[in-house]
Design an enzyme around this catalytic site. Structure first.
Site, short mmCIF file in Angstrom:
data_model
loop_
_atom_site.label_atom_id
_atom_site.label_comp_id
_atom_site.label_asym_id
_atom_site.label_seq_id
_atom_site.Cartn_x
_atom_site.Cartn_y
_atom_site.Cartn_z
N ASN A 110 -75.48 28.10 -18.58
CA ASN A 110 -75.42 26.64 -18.47
C ASN A 110 -74.30 26.01 -19.29
O ASN A 110 -73.61 25.10 -18.81
CB ASN A 110 -76.77 26.06 -18.88
N ASP A 134 -81.89 34.13 -17.94
CA ASP A 134 -82.92 33.07 -17.94
C ASP A 134 -83.19 32.49 -16.55
O ASP A 134 -84.23 31.86 -16.34
CB ASP A 134 -82.50 31.93 -18.87
N ARG A 169 -107.80 45.52 -27.40
CA ARG A 169 -107.11 44.44 -28.12
C ARG A 169 -106.60 43.36 -27.18
O ARG A 169 -106.45 43.58 -25.99
CB ARG A 169 -105.89 45.00 -28.87
N MET A 176 -87.88 36.38 -23.36
CA MET A 176 -86.84 35.35 -23.44
C MET A 176 -86.93 34.36 -22.27
O MET A 176 -87.85 34.42 -21.47
CB MET A 176 -85.46 35.99 -23.49
N GLU A 229 -90.48 32.42 -24.67
CA GLU A 229 -90.00 32.00 -26.00
C GLU A 229 -89.90 30.48 -26.14
O GLU A 229 -89.90 29.96 -27.25
CB GLU A 229 -88.62 32.63 -26.29
N TYR A 262 -83.68 41.11 -27.72
CA TYR A 262 -82.40 41.40 -27.05
C TYR A 262 -82.42 42.64 -26.16
O TYR A 262 -81.48 42.85 -25.39
CB TYR A 262 -81.29 41.50 -28.10
O1 F6P Z 1 -79.51 32.64 -22.46
C1 F6P Z 1 -79.82 33.96 -22.70
C2 F6P Z 1 -80.57 34.08 -23.98
O2 F6P Z 1 -80.80 35.46 -24.19
C3 F6P Z 1 -81.85 33.28 -24.08
O3 F6P Z 1 -82.90 33.87 -23.37
C4 F6P Z 1 -82.04 33.21 -25.57
O4 F6P Z 1 -82.77 32.07 -25.95
C5 F6P Z 1 -80.63 33.09 -26.07
O5 F6P Z 1 -79.79 33.63 -25.07
C6 F6P Z 1 -80.36 33.78 -27.36
O6 F6P Z 1 -79.01 33.62 -27.67
P1 F6P Z 1 -78.19 34.20 -28.90
O7 F6P Z 1 -77.36 35.32 -28.38
O8 F6P Z 1 -77.35 33.06 -29.34
O9 F6P Z 1 -79.20 34.65 -29.93
#
Ligand code: F6P
Length: 337
Positions: A110, A134, A169, A176, A229, A262
């Protein structure tokens, strides 16, 4: 015709396949020259570039990350550090001229689409390609990277079932998605999540606890909670940690959280993403050949089309309550908060 290509924002599976799609089509089909720009818009400021040929495009299709590197440099924002007081946009325009670039291909999410739209508005020849795990870019049904991230998150949820069922559990997994719930919705449904919390649908912890109690009453000794998240939680608290603590406090059940992080953006793209990247890359080159600048390539109903960047910039594509996966999930008894 010489085009410059850059990747900006977070890395994501399929970027290299997209660069390959753009460059091979540009070189072989259209006879264009392609210049790789390193580290996103930062490389355009510093003239960190290299001409790409067929040899530099080998072995890219299945690799993660971006071989051009990336940054979150926003040229239209005030410069800091060595760029303090520098008109970054003017520097970039001059560099585009000096490098002999007839067009810029911007691959990004974006933020990148917004920057590309601003460059288009001041007369720079730009085409862009939607990239994000995303899946929240307006104007396209899907962006490359999303399928890969969903596949990784689904695999993680599948694996959490082992500990959840063996130890009886409540397992909470955070995925993300930034402000959108697409990854949580698709991986949560594909992974058999019992509760799926999305930023777009407000939740109530008592409702979630009731859903878990109803499962126990039906003889289900464990529950999987998939959390995006971006859900609303008290300031500074990780969604998975907040939800796990709150559920343990309300239900008294043993609860554990996992933050996938990540892992979701790393490694090899799925076959679907490789082919989507290849198609988007090829079509971006077609836009350039037709002089159709200021557009983002997009997927609509399975077909590749394009949309003016001015219509994309500043908007978010979010999950809505009438999404078929939400509707069908609710009918099956899955709790959305
Ligand atoms: O836009 C992709 C993304 O991985 C999101 O899901 C996450 O909130 C963000 O980037 C994390 O970005 P950065 O690399 O700045 O930690």
């Amino acid at each position: 015709m010489r085009i410059g290509i850059l990747t900006s924002g977070g890395d994501c599976p399929g970027i290299n396949a997209t660069i390959r799609g753009v460059c091979k089509t540009a070189i072989h089909h259209y006879g264009m020259e392609v210049m790789g720009i390193y580290s996103g818009f930062q490389g355009l400021l510093n003239k960190e570039v290299q001409l790409l040929d067929d040899n530099s495009l080998s072995g890219l299709l299945n690799t993660g990350g971006t071989f051009l590197g990336t940054s979150r440099e926003k040229p239209f924002k005030k410069g800091k550090g060595i760029y303090e007081g520098v008109d970054k946009v003017a520097v970039i325009r001059q560099n585009i001229d000096e490098l002999g670039l007839d067009c810029l291909v911007c691959i990004g999410g974006n933020g990148t689409q917004k920057t590309a739209a601003k460059f288009a508005a001041i007369g720079v020849n730009v085409v862009s390609i939607p990239k994000t795990i995303d899946n929240d870019i307006w104007g396209t049904d899907i962006s490359f990277g999303f399928d890969s991230a969903v596949s990784i998150a689904t695999d993680a949820i599948d694996r959490l079932h082992s500990t959840a069922s063996s130890h009886k559990r409540v397992m909470v997994i955070e995925v993300m998605g930034h402000k959108a719930g697409w990854i949580a919705l698709h991986s949560g449904m594909a992974g058999g999540g019992d509760i799926i919390l999305l930023p777009e649908i407000p939740f109530n912890i008592e409702n979630v606890a009731d859903a878990i109690h109803r499962r126990i009453a039906r003889g289900k000794t464990y529950s999987i909670v998939v959390v995006a998240e971006g859900i609303d939680t008290p300031e500074g608290q990780r969604p998975a940690v907040y939800i796990a603590n709150a559920l343990q406090a309300v239900t008294g059940l043993e609860t554990r959280e996992t933050v996938l992080g990540y892992i979701q953006r790393g490694g090899s793209p799925t076959p679907f993403d490789r082919n989507l990247s290849t198609r988007l890359g090829g079509h971006a080159t077609e836009l350039i050949a037709n002089g159709q600048y200021g557009h983002m390539v997009a997927v609509r109903g399975g077909e590749i089309s394009s949309i003016p960047l001015s219509e994309v910039a500043g908007k978010l594509k979010l999950v809505t309550e009438d999404n078929d996966l939400v509707v069908q999930g609710r009918r099956m008894g899955i709790c959305f908060g």
